[in-house]
Design an enzyme around this catalytic site. Structure first.
Site, mmCIF file in Angstrom:
data_model
loop_
_atom_site.group_PDB
_atom_site.id
_atom_site.type_symbol
_atom_site.label_atom_id
_atom_site.label_comp_id
_atom_site.label_asym_id
_atom_site.label_seq_id
_atom_site.Cartn_x
_atom_site.Cartn_y
_atom_site.Cartn_z
ATOM 1 N N ASP A 100 -4.183 -60.876 26.213
ATOM 2 C CA ASP A 100 -2.270 -60.964 26.736
ATOM 3 C C ASP A 100 -1.957 -60.342 27.593
ATOM 4 O O ASP A 100 -0.801 -60.479 27.968
ATOM 5 C CB ASP A 100 -1.712 -60.978 25.403
ATOM 6 C CG ASP A 100 -1.041 -59.852 25.198
ATOM 7 O OD1 ASP A 100 -2.239 -58.715 25.118
ATOM 8 O OD2 ASP A 100 -0.339 -60.023 24.205
ATOM 9 N N GLU A 101 -2.172 -59.236 28.264
ATOM 10 C CA GLU A 101 -2.366 -58.880 29.221
ATOM 11 C C GLU A 101 -2.431 -58.881 30.443
ATOM 12 O O GLU A 101 -3.839 -59.100 30.600
ATOM 13 C CB GLU A 101 -1.541 -57.834 29.073
ATOM 14 C CG GLU A 101 -2.943 -56.199 28.549
ATOM 15 C CD GLU A 101 -2.762 -54.907 28.018
ATOM 16 O OE1 GLU A 101 -1.487 -54.471 28.631
ATOM 17 O OE2 GLU A 101 -3.320 -54.644 27.126
#
Ligand code: TTP
Ligand code: MG
Length: 398
Positions: A100-101
């Site tokens: 998620d990054e």
């Protein structure tokens, strides 16, 4: 300027989006067994002190109306893919660091998308509009500060550390926020009374090296606002290839050579379109009995011209002792990199002149193909094979 984008309560936010009954509720995503730990907690659950990696039974003790949702990794990975696609639209210099990054280097993108803050907001809006998920964005001139910044105003935050703020920011940055500082390092920091990154400057390199080993030098650099780490792109497409199934199985060298030329042009075009170069070329042959072989070559230089790819692929082909008729011919490239690494063509006489010549030939052919289709222009030696080829012959690119 570097952006760090991190989704908010990622797994839980997806579950809340997909099930309205979970919205505004304390939700955790976890495994199914009693011994499971919390993968993540919604921001509503975090108010009760529930955090990632906490045993589920403990989370339940903290909040009696906690909703527990079993995780669905396939779904989260599919969402992650969509998010990374959105982000990469803003800059090709994107580095995904977890599900998620991602980091994005927005150098050169300002003219297209606006100021760093505008780019950050545009990314947030696009993710929110398309996927109904929120993220937090950190913007800073150096990589490690961008990550720290994205965490500062979660959820749905945007934090911009400007060039002139860096010195002051570092001076007061709690040392435990610096990446790589774990529990044992923190103990030594406490003994030395190092509370902020700025405090590092009170010590000499030999002392820091004695206490922290190699990390000592890195800490000095960071405390002076120097972070040599760059955004490193990682390609989901690790190879580009193109193959043709021939209208009939053949032995004929000249025909195969021309197919290799055609496939090399297709691969080269694809490579240039994505602004990539490659350092590895391979060919694939499938024979009349459906057996197949691949041969590859690691190159000393990065290439992207169709002619350079063709020369390498042809050399690989010439080394193969043909015993069976060929049914399918493929050409591909791997070890892909951004084109900003120096590009070299096949150099014979005057390296620079030839390189420029091929670059301009390629770019002219590319733009004509782009406008009028890939069959409109090709090397003269290819026209014959096209004339001879069965129109049903398959051509695949991937
Ligand atoms: P994180 O980005 O660390 O956490 P998050 O997105 O849930 O919350 P936020 O960033 O707003 O603080 O991790 C991303 C996902 O990775 C998270 O949703 C679930 C998973 N994860 C685990 O499975 N176990 C863990 O221990 C952590 C930290 C994350
Ligand atoms: Mg996150």
């Amino acid at each position: 300027m570097i952006l760090h984008i991190d989704m908010d309560a990622f797994f839980a936010a997806i579950e809340q989006r997909d099930n309205p009954a979970l919205r505004n509720k304390p939700v955790i995503v976890s495994g199914k067994s009693e011994r499971s730990v919390v993968a993540t907690a919604s921001y509503e659950a975090r108010k009760f002190g529930i955090r990632s990696a906490m045993p589920v039974f403990q989370a339940k003790q903290k909040c009696d109306h906690l909703v527990i949702v079993p995780g669905n990794m396939k779904k989260y990975q599919a969402e992650s893919k969509k998010i990374m696609e959105i982000i990469s639209h803003f800059s090709p210099l994107m580095e995904q660091v977890s599900i998620d990054e991602a980091y994005v280097d927005i150098k050169g993108c300002e003219r297209l998308f606006g100021s760093p803050k505008e780019i950050g907001l545009a990314i947030k809006n696009k993710i929110n509009n398309d996927l109904f998920l929120t993220c937090s964005v950190g913007i800073a001139p150096i990589k490690f500060l961008a990550k720290i910044a994205s965490d500062m105003n979660k959820p749905d935050g945007l934090t911009h550390i400007k060039e002139h703020q860096v010195k002051n920011f570092i001076f007061t940055l709690p040392i435990q926020k610096v990446p790589g500082i774990g529990k044992s390092t923190m103990k030594v920091m406490e003994i030395l009374q190092i509370r902020t990154l700025g405090d590092i400057n009170k010590f000499t390199l030999p002392i820091l090296t004695q206490k922290f080993g190699k990390m000592g030098q890195k800490l000095i650099a960071l405390s002076n606002g120097i972070d040599p780490s760059r955004v490193e792109t990682n390609y989901t497409r690790k190879s580009i290839s193109s193959e043709t199934t021939l209208p009939k199985d053949i032995f004929d060298f000249e025909t195969i050579k021309q197919v290799i030329l055609g496939r090399s042009q297709s691969v080269g075009r694809d490579l240039r379109k994505k602004n990539l170069v490659c350092e590895n070329v391979f060919i694939k042959l499938k024979f009349s009995d459906f057996s197949q072989i691949t041969r590859s070559k690691k190159l000393d230089t990065s290439i992207c011209s169709s002619s350079a790819i063709f020369n390498e692929a042809l050399a690989l082909y010439k080394k193969i002792q043909l015993k069976k008729r060929i049914r399918l011919v493929g050409v591909g490239v791997t070890a892909l990199k951004d084109k900003n690494t120096p590009v070299q063509m096949q150099l014979i006489q005057d390296p620079n002149r030839q390189k420029k010549q091929w670059e301009s030939v390629d770019s002219a052919v590319d733009s004509i193909s782009e406008k009028f289709g890939t069959n409109i222009i090709k090397k003269a030696s290819l026209s014959e094979i096209n004339y001879r080829r069965n129109p049903d012959a398959e051509e695949n690119s991937n």
